[in-house]
Scaffold this motif. Structure first.
Motif, PDB file in Angstrom:
ATOM      1  N   GLY A  46       0.986  -1.208   0.022  1.00  0.00           N
ATOM      2  CA  GLY A  46      -0.016  -0.091   0.050  1.00  0.00           C
ATOM      3  C   GLY A  46       0.796   1.279   0.008  1.00  0.00           C
ATOM      4  N   PHE A  47       2.059   1.343   0.648  1.00  0.00           N
ATOM      5  CA  PHE A  47       2.768   2.409   0.920  1.00  0.00           C
ATOM      6  C   PHE A  47       3.390   2.737  -0.317  1.00  0.00           C
ATOM      7  CE2 PHE A  47       7.003   4.239   1.130  1.00  0.00           C
ATOM      8  CZ  PHE A  47       6.705   5.452   2.076  1.00  0.00           C
ATOM      9  N   ILE A  48       3.824   1.618  -1.339  1.00  0.00           N
ATOM     10  CA  ILE A  48       4.389   1.767  -2.738  1.00  0.00           C
ATOM     11  C   ILE A  48       3.364   2.202  -3.614  1.00  0.00           C
ATOM     12  CG2 ILE A  48       5.215   0.424  -4.750  1.00  0.00           C
ATOM     13  CD1 ILE A  48       6.637  -1.271  -2.480  1.00  0.00           C
ATOM     14  N   LEU A  49       2.131   1.703  -3.580  1.00  0.00           N
ATOM     15  CA  LEU A  49       1.006   2.183  -4.402  1.00  0.00           C
ATOM     16  C   LEU A  49       0.825   3.828  -3.994  1.00  0.00           C
ATOM     17  CD1 LEU A  49      -1.767  -0.407  -4.264  1.00  0.00           C
ATOM     18  CD2 LEU A  49      -0.280   0.020  -6.068  1.00  0.00           C
ATOM     19  N   GLU A  50       0.617   4.318  -2.995  1.00  0.00           N
ATOM     20  CA  GLU A  50       0.199   5.554  -2.342  1.00  0.00           C
ATOM     21  C   GLU A  50       1.595   6.494  -3.083  1.00  0.00           C
ATOM     22  OE1 GLU A  50      -0.938   9.098  -0.804  1.00  0.00           O
ATOM     23  OE2 GLU A  50      -2.204   7.288  -1.473  1.00  0.00           O
ATOM     24  N   SER A  51       2.863   5.919  -2.715  1.00  0.00           N
ATOM     25  CA  SER A  51       4.006   6.946  -3.066  1.00  0.00           C
ATOM     26  C   SER A  51       4.013   6.847  -4.559  1.00  0.00           C
ATOM     27  CB  SER A  51       5.304   6.064  -2.697  1.00  0.00           C
ATOM     28  OG  SER A  51       5.432   5.867  -1.413  1.00  0.00           O
TER      29      SER A  51
END
Length: 196
Positions: A27-32
């Motif tokens: 999720g962090f990679i998607l948001e980033s």
């Protein structure tokens, strides 16, 4: 040898913690990457922003290369990886429905979850719609059982479809990804100019 049974390695609670960490990182990679913003996601369909194409195809190519080389080096037992069986007609119908929803709403199920997690109101509404749709589908799928199981092809992969070795498919997919990156970047610059 991979794949690993995290529940067996760390216990049931430890296994869930590993899954939680993996999900958080995903999720962090998607948001980033901007996948929590419907404007960035929808811009993909107008060739304004190519984040979706670049990130998703990069992820596919990296995962494919890691699986291929890990299997070749004996670090991964490919036969232990679950590959979803193919049901052609419901797969096409589901792809069309999801594609239309993606274009209209700017989110897919995963990105709506990322958006909702960052407290974006449109993401919350889209996630609520996804949950309602999933519940509605679960309650009505018995009425379309014949269609739901139509076009069965079993476990059907690109090497089987093309009738070539797995290594050849790996090279072809990498070349396709690079060609798509170059083509869509050229298209974006042609339509919107170099500065956008």
């Amino acid at each position: 040898m991979a794949p690993f049974d995290f529940a067996a390695l760390f216990g049931e609670t430890g296994g869930y913690l590993v899954y939680l960490v993996i999900g958080f990182c995903f999720g962090f990679i998607l948001e980033s990457s901007g996948f929590g913003d419907s404007r960035i996601l929808a811009a993909q369909f107008y060739f304004r922003r190519l984040n979706v194409l670049k990130v998703m195809f990069t992820a596919i190519v990296v995962a494919m290369l890691l699986i291929f080389w890990s299997t070749a080096l004996g670090l991964l037992d490919y036969n232990e990886i679950w590959v979803k069986q193919t049901y052609l007609w419901p797969g096409i119908a589901g792809g069309i429905i999801m594609g239309v929803g993606f274009i209209l709403g700017g989110y897919c199920p995963g990105t709506s979850l990322v958006s909702a997690a960052t407290l974006k109101i449109d993401g919350m509404f889209f996630l609520a719609g996804f949950i309602a749709g999933a519940i509605g589908f679960g309650e009505t799928v018995a009425h379309i059982e014949a269609f739901w199981h139509s076009g069965y092809l079993g476990v059907f992969t690109l090497p089987e479809f093309l009738g070539v070795e797995t290594g050849v498919v790996v090279v072809l997919v990498v070349c396709l990804a690079l060609a798509m990156f170059a083509f869509f970047e050229w298209l974006r610059r042609t339509v919107y100019g170099a500065g956008r």
